[in-house]
Enzyme design. Structure first.
Site, short mmCIF file in Angstrom:
data_model
loop_
_atom_site.label_atom_id
_atom_site.label_comp_id
_atom_site.label_asym_id
_atom_site.label_seq_id
_atom_site.Cartn_x
_atom_site.Cartn_y
_atom_site.Cartn_z
N TYR A 54 -67.09 -6.34 -12.59
CA TYR A 54 -65.78 -6.18 -11.93
C TYR A 54 -65.93 -6.50 -10.45
CZ TYR A 54 -62.09 -4.70 -14.99
OH TYR A 54 -61.10 -4.69 -15.92
N GLU A 113 -62.85 -6.81 -8.16
CA GLU A 113 -61.51 -6.88 -7.56
C GLU A 113 -61.64 -6.99 -6.05
OE1 GLU A 113 -59.02 -3.71 -9.03
OE2 GLU A 113 -59.15 -4.49 -11.07
N ASP A 143 -48.59 -29.84 -8.06
CA ASP A 143 -49.30 -29.29 -9.21
C ASP A 143 -50.07 -30.46 -9.83
OD1 ASP A 143 -50.13 -28.50 -11.71
OD2 ASP A 143 -48.33 -27.35 -12.15
N THR A 146 -55.30 -26.77 -12.73
CA THR A 146 -56.21 -26.17 -13.70
C THR A 146 -57.55 -26.86 -13.47
OG1 THR A 146 -55.45 -27.80 -15.30
CG2 THR A 146 -54.55 -25.60 -15.50
N LYS A 155 -58.83 -29.93 -17.24
CA LYS A 155 -58.26 -31.16 -17.80
C LYS A 155 -59.11 -32.35 -17.33
CE LYS A 155 -53.59 -29.30 -18.38
NZ LYS A 155 -53.29 -28.16 -17.55
N ARG A 169 -61.90 -23.72 -18.69
CA ARG A 169 -60.48 -23.38 -18.64
C ARG A 169 -60.28 -22.43 -17.45
NH1 ARG A 169 -56.47 -24.33 -22.05
NH2 ARG A 169 -57.98 -25.61 -23.11
N1 DSN Z 1 -50.40 -27.33 -21.67
C1 DSN Z 1 -50.64 -28.33 -20.67
C2 DSN Z 1 -50.56 -29.72 -21.22
O1 DSN Z 1 -50.91 -29.92 -22.36
O2 DSN Z 1 -50.16 -30.62 -20.51
C3 DSN Z 1 -49.76 -28.16 -19.50
O3 DSN Z 1 -49.91 -26.89 -19.01
#
Ligand code: DSN
Length: 418
Positions: free
Chosen positions: A52, A54, A196, A222, A225, A231
């Site tokens: 933890y 925080e 984003d 994120t 990707k 993730r």
């Molecule tokens: N779920 C993602 C995607 O597949 O593009 C977007 O957040």
């Protein structure tokens, strides 16, 4: 550490082995997915998961965080280097929590947010009514031009002038072209401008998509990707953002913790640090270049076979395909291609007359198959097989295509096939 312990839970182990086999024998072509490196996977499964922490490095609400602080500081340092931003928060659990923290830091409930319409390729968290963002904030949208399916900045400017939003999002999950960050920055007015970059972060770091950092105030992404990490999510504040509000970094930190999250997932943060280190290497630039090159070839080959690509092509890692001239819906196309070992997702096209459960399009992307080492020859073969399956529209053709895909896939081992 011994690595065979999971085998003792034979029920779960079998499921994971089946998923491993599925990946080995098929092609992952959902544009938002990728294959992480063994080092990222190892970091995710370290003892750091137990702790933890925080708070933030040097100011925690729990003891015993000397080394956890080092992990988080390392991730922050590496993120600042690759994204060239003065402030980074690496604690968001994923992209939606990162975006939520931006609202929490910049706006009061009821204030206006302007985002790209989900139906035109935007994201749920950019104000869509069923998400928190359209529930607690007043959301308005810009879309794409009906003729060329591109964002029309003069239309966006009109909306901004009339509606005076507090926050504007640029970015999406199904837009196959580059975003004009500079163009947006000229029409933002008093609003905070947030990029984003979840889909394109890896392309930006690799230098094959323009960089929003000089033009926007806040960047969220994120990490799993095109960036090819675990993730997870993160938030950056740019020089421009700090000029607009010197307190913005502190507000973002406060929004993430204690505003929205509890203890940060430090094993995930360690894996982010690994991913940032990998993304700084020369090989990552080559990977990013290849993702875009592969997607261009795929787009060209599909166009030759009379597939209609939204916007007429693609500049990035994904193609959005309008299937109406092929007389097949997105749902059936997704199912048949899955049977053929090509994993993609059904997707709405701009101005889609069909319902979201069975939209008129599919979304295809090249990050994961590029991470596997595929190139031009494979793109041509994949386009041929997609065409065959979509033209035949039956399970027999899908199964025959599937045996060809299996042979192709097995020539390109997964990064974690060790
Ligand atoms: N779920 C993602 C995607 O597949 O593009 C977007 O957040």
């Amino acid at each position: 550490m011994k690595r065979n312990n999971l085998k003792k839970d034979s029920e779960l182990f079998k499921i994971i082995q089946n998923e491993r086999k599925r990946r080995k024998e098929t092609l992952e072509m959902i544009p938002s997915e990728n294959h992480t490196s063994p080092a990222v996977l190892e970091a995710m499964s370290t003892i750091l998961t137990d702790k933890y922490a925080e708070g933030y490095p040097g100011k925690r609400y729990y003891g015993g965080n000397e080394y956890i602080d080092e992990v988080e500081n390392l991730a922050i340092k590496r993120a600042k280097e690759i994204f060239k931003t003065p402030f980074v928060n690496v604690q968001p659990y994923s992209g939606s929590p990162a975006n939520m923290a931006v609202y929490f830091a910049c706006m009061n409930p009821g204030q206006k947010v302007l985002g790209m319409n989900l139906k035109d390729g935007g994201h749920l968290t950019h104000g869509w009514p069923v998400s928190f963002s359209g529930t607690y904030y007043e959301s308005i949208f810009y879309g794409v031009d009906k003729k060329n399916q591109l964002i029309d900045l003069s239309e966006v400017e009109k909306i901004v002038k009339k509606e005076k939003p507090k926050l504007i999002w640029v970015g999406g999950s199904a837009y196959p072209r580059e975003f004009d960050w500079k163009g947006f920055s000229k029409i933002t007015g008093e609003a905070f401008l947030a990029a984003d970059i979840a889909h394109i972060a890896g392309l930006i770091v690799a230098g094959v998509h323009s960089d929003p950092a000089p033009y926007v105030d806040i960047i969220t992404t994120t990490t799993h990707k095109t960036l090819r990490g675990p993730r997870g999510g993160m938030i950056m504040v740019t020089e421009k953002g700090l000029e607009k509000d010197p307190d913005l970094g502190r507000k973002i930190n406060k929004a993430v913790f204690p505003g929205l999250q509890g203890g940060p997932h430090e094993h995930q943060i360690a894996a982010k640090a690994v991913c940032f280190e990998e993304a700084a290497k020369a090989g990552f630039k080559e990977y990013g270049k290849k993702v875009v090159e592969n997607n261009k070839i795929l787009a060209q080959e599909l166009t030759k076979k009379n597939f209609e690509l939204v916007t007429g092509g693609s500049d990035n890692h994904l193609c959005l395909i309008d299937l109406r001239n092929k007389n097949i819906g997105g749902e059936k196309a997704e199912a048949l291609l899955e049977m053929a070992g090509i994993t993609i997702n059904k997707n709405a096209i701009p101005d889609d007359p069909a319902p979201p459960a069975d939209p008129s399009g599919i979304r295809i992307g090249t990050p994961a198959i590029t991470s596997r080492g595929m190139g031009a020859d494979e793109m041509i073969e994949i386009a041929d097989l997609i065409d065959w399956v979509i033209t035949e529209k039956d399970e027999k053709a899908a199964e025959e295509a599937g045996s060809k895909i299996k042979k192709l896939a097995e020539k390109f081992p997964l990064p974690y096939d060790f």
